[in-house]
Write a protein that holds these residues in place. Structure first.
Motif, PDB file in Angstrom:
ATOM      1  N   THR A  13     -18.046   2.143  -4.252  1.00  0.00           N
ATOM      2  CA  THR A  13     -17.571   3.237  -3.403  1.00  0.00           C
ATOM      3  C   THR A  13     -16.586   2.756  -2.341  1.00  0.00           C
ATOM      4  O   THR A  13     -16.973   2.005  -1.436  1.00  0.00           O
ATOM      5  N   PRO A  14     -15.334   3.178  -2.420  1.00  0.00           N
ATOM      6  CA  PRO A  14     -14.406   2.885  -1.324  1.00  0.00           C
ATOM      7  C   PRO A  14     -14.761   3.742  -0.112  1.00  0.00           C
ATOM      8  O   PRO A  14     -14.839   4.961  -0.223  1.00  0.00           O
ATOM      9  N   MET A  15     -15.033   3.102   1.025  1.00  0.00           N
ATOM     10  CA  MET A  15     -15.434   3.840   2.230  1.00  0.00           C
ATOM     11  C   MET A  15     -14.174   4.275   2.995  1.00  0.00           C
ATOM     12  O   MET A  15     -13.085   3.765   2.750  1.00  0.00           O
ATOM     13  N   LEU A  16     -14.363   5.134   3.975  1.00  0.00           N
ATOM     14  CA  LEU A  16     -13.199   5.657   4.701  1.00  0.00           C
ATOM     15  C   LEU A  16     -12.540   4.587   5.566  1.00  0.00           C
ATOM     16  O   LEU A  16     -11.369   4.705   5.915  1.00  0.00           O
ATOM     17  N   ASP A  17     -13.282   3.518   5.925  1.00  0.00           N
ATOM     18  CA  ASP A  17     -12.674   2.466   6.756  1.00  0.00           C
ATOM     19  C   ASP A  17     -11.930   1.421   5.916  1.00  0.00           C
ATOM     20  O   ASP A  17     -11.490   0.393   6.435  1.00  0.00           O
ATOM     21  N   GLY A  18     -11.821   1.661   4.602  1.00  0.00           N
ATOM     22  CA  GLY A  18     -11.072   0.732   3.744  1.00  0.00           C
ATOM     23  C   GLY A  18     -11.967  -0.268   3.028  1.00  0.00           C
ATOM     24  O   GLY A  18     -11.545  -0.892   2.053  1.00  0.00           O
ATOM     25  N   SER A  19     -13.206  -0.460   3.501  1.00  0.00           N
ATOM     26  CA  SER A  19     -14.099  -1.401   2.822  1.00  0.00           C
ATOM     27  C   SER A  19     -14.595  -0.769   1.517  1.00  0.00           C
ATOM     28  O   SER A  19     -14.507   0.449   1.334  1.00  0.00           O
TER      29      SER A  19
END
Ligand SMILES: Cc1cc2nc3c(=O)[nH]c(=O)nc-3n(C[C@H](O)[C@H](O)[C@H](O)COP(=O)(O)OP(=O)(O)OC[C@H]3O[C@@H](n4cnc5c(N)ncnc54)[C@H](O)[C@@H]3O)c2cc1C
Length: 415
Positions: free
Chosen positions: A259-265
């Motif tokens: 899962t790509p998170m909203l903070d880029g991680s």
């Protein structure tokens, strides 16, 4: 100090806060107190999850999950946009990596369509075009999935509740419960709250709270930890949007996803291993009292009988890095052990029946003075605004406000 209120909500996770909000939006004259034992809102499940706003794909048509997820997800996206909480519609794919998974993938497609989800079937070539690092022989593309930050949702709800006149208490564990006429008296260290309705949204402690309040829950909570790893910064382009495996239909877990998170991680997980404490975020967190209690509980034997193979596999993957990496590589073969590092966990409050069956649907029990939320696993954060409204309607029925209850139910159905 002693105060009389209409409603006391125990638990300041996303469900407790959403419920308080729904009550006050429908009737601003009501007095509502929220008690949270930690120093911040959403400190447990609501702040330790995958942050996915689910589409409603997986759930048995007609179940509470199915009824509340699809519309609840859209309501959550709109709420985030209005409250300036980060949110992005990403879509996702569910990928079959072996022939034997194809019938289950097809069943999932049918379920999704029955629940009003837009499902598109992808072949091997289309998967490679969307996600070149993912190995799949067939997949479903779901447009409605979105990403958010449920911790930020909790903070937005708490901010809104202050404006709506709720009494909000952090560092305020509800320590004891007693009946007094038609009220429940809830004691914290500093005060006594006498409520006409108790709403129990205590998550991992919800069965304890229900028993302490004098009720007899039909399920017990067993904590299941979901562990995550993180993809190293140089490989964050490994997927562009969430990628899920085909889940096991006998389990209420969705399987380890990327899962790509909203903070880029980019996060990989969560698995599902038994936790040895209600807030057991690590293997070394052990609550001997809980273990002794579970050892005496026939449900544990039923659970072990039903799910031992799955349980042992998940534990092996958790404890043996090589096996974990091998599992992840089934979905994303280009990821190596060096690309991943451990990255925290969340603990699910999973209800288990007397015979050891893991409860799939939401469980919300009503008793003479209380409403107990006894099973609110994923996608309860997604659906929290709708679950909150559903509980608010129950609260108004308790208070004898049947017209208001009907209006809240009708509004939720129309939303
Ligand atoms: C690993 C993981 C991944 C998940 N991923 C997703 C996802 O991507 N999307 C999704 O929709 N859902 C997801 N979920 C599920 C989602 O997080 C939960 O359904 C949701 O957060 C439940 O909210 P809650 O308010 O019921 O529980 P919680 O957030 O756990 O809140 C309960 C609160 O009650 C408090 N409390 C307990 N006892 C007392 C007491 N005696 N007095 C006062 N306070 C008390 C606790 O401190 C806690 O803050 C996931 C869950 C986990 C664990």
């Amino acid at each position: 100090m002693s105060r009389a209120v209409d409603v006391v909500v125990v638990g300041g996770g996303v469900l407790g806060l959403a419920t308080a909000r729904a009550i006050l939006l429908a009737d601003p004259r009501r007095s509502v107190t929220v008690l949270e034992k930690e120093s911040r809102w959403g400190a447990h499940q609501s702040g330790h999850n995958s942050n996915v706003i689910h589409s409603g794909l997986y759930y048995r048509p007609g179940s509470l999950k199915a009824r509340l997820a699809r519309a609840g997800g859209e309501a959550m996206i709109r709420y985030c946009e209005r409250q300036d909480v980060p949110v992005r519609r990403t879509g996702k794919i569910v990928v079959a990596t072996a022939e034997k998974q194809l019938p289950r993938l097809e069943l999932l497609a049918e379920r999704g369509q029955a629940n009003g989800v837009t499902v598109r079937r992808l072949d091997r070539r289309e998967i490679a075009e969307r996600e070149p690092n993912v190995a799949g022989i067939a997949a479903l593309a779901i447009a409605e999935t979105a990403m958010t930050d449920f911790g930020a949702v909790c903070r937005a709800l708490a901010g809104e509740l202050t404006g709506l006149g709720a009494t909000l208490r952090t560092n305020a564990p509800a320590l004891s419960f007693a009946g007094e006429g038609d009220r429940t008296v809830v004691r914290t260290e500093d005060e006594e709250v006498r409520a006409r309705v108790l709403v129990n949204c205590a998550g991992l402690h919800s069965d304890v709270v229900a028993r302490a309040a004098g009720d007899h829950p039909t399920v017990r909570i067993m904590p299941f930890r979901g562990e995550y790893t993180e993809v190293r910064p140089g490989r964050r382009d490994v997927v562009s949007n969430p990628v899920y495996p085909v889940p096991d239909p006998d389990l209420p877990f969705l399987g380890v996803h990327v899962t790509p998170m909203l903070d880029g991680s980019v996060h990989v997980g969560p698995n599902a291993v038994p936790a040895f404490a209600r807030e057991g975020y690590r293997w070394r967190d052990v609550d001997r009292r809980l273990l002794a209690q579970l050892a005496r509980d026939p449900a544990l034997r039923g659970l072990a009988r039903r799910y031992w193979r799955y349980g042992l596999t998940e534990m092996a993957h958790s404890l043996v890095w090589r096996l974990y990496v091998r599992e992840v590589r089934k979905l994303v073969p280009t990821l190596n052990g060096e690309d991943l590092r451990r990255h925290g966990s969340g603990v699910r409050a999973q209800a288990v029946r007397d015979d050891g069956e893991l409860v799939d649907d939401f469980v919300i029990d009503r008793t003479a003075r209380a409403i107990h939320v006894l099973n609110a696993p994923s996608p309860a954060a997604t659906s929290s605004l709708h679950i909150g409204a559903h509980i608010a309607a129950d609260v108004f029925e308790h208070l004898g406000e049947n017209d208001l209850a009907r209006a809240v139910r009708a509004d939720t159905a129309a939303a």
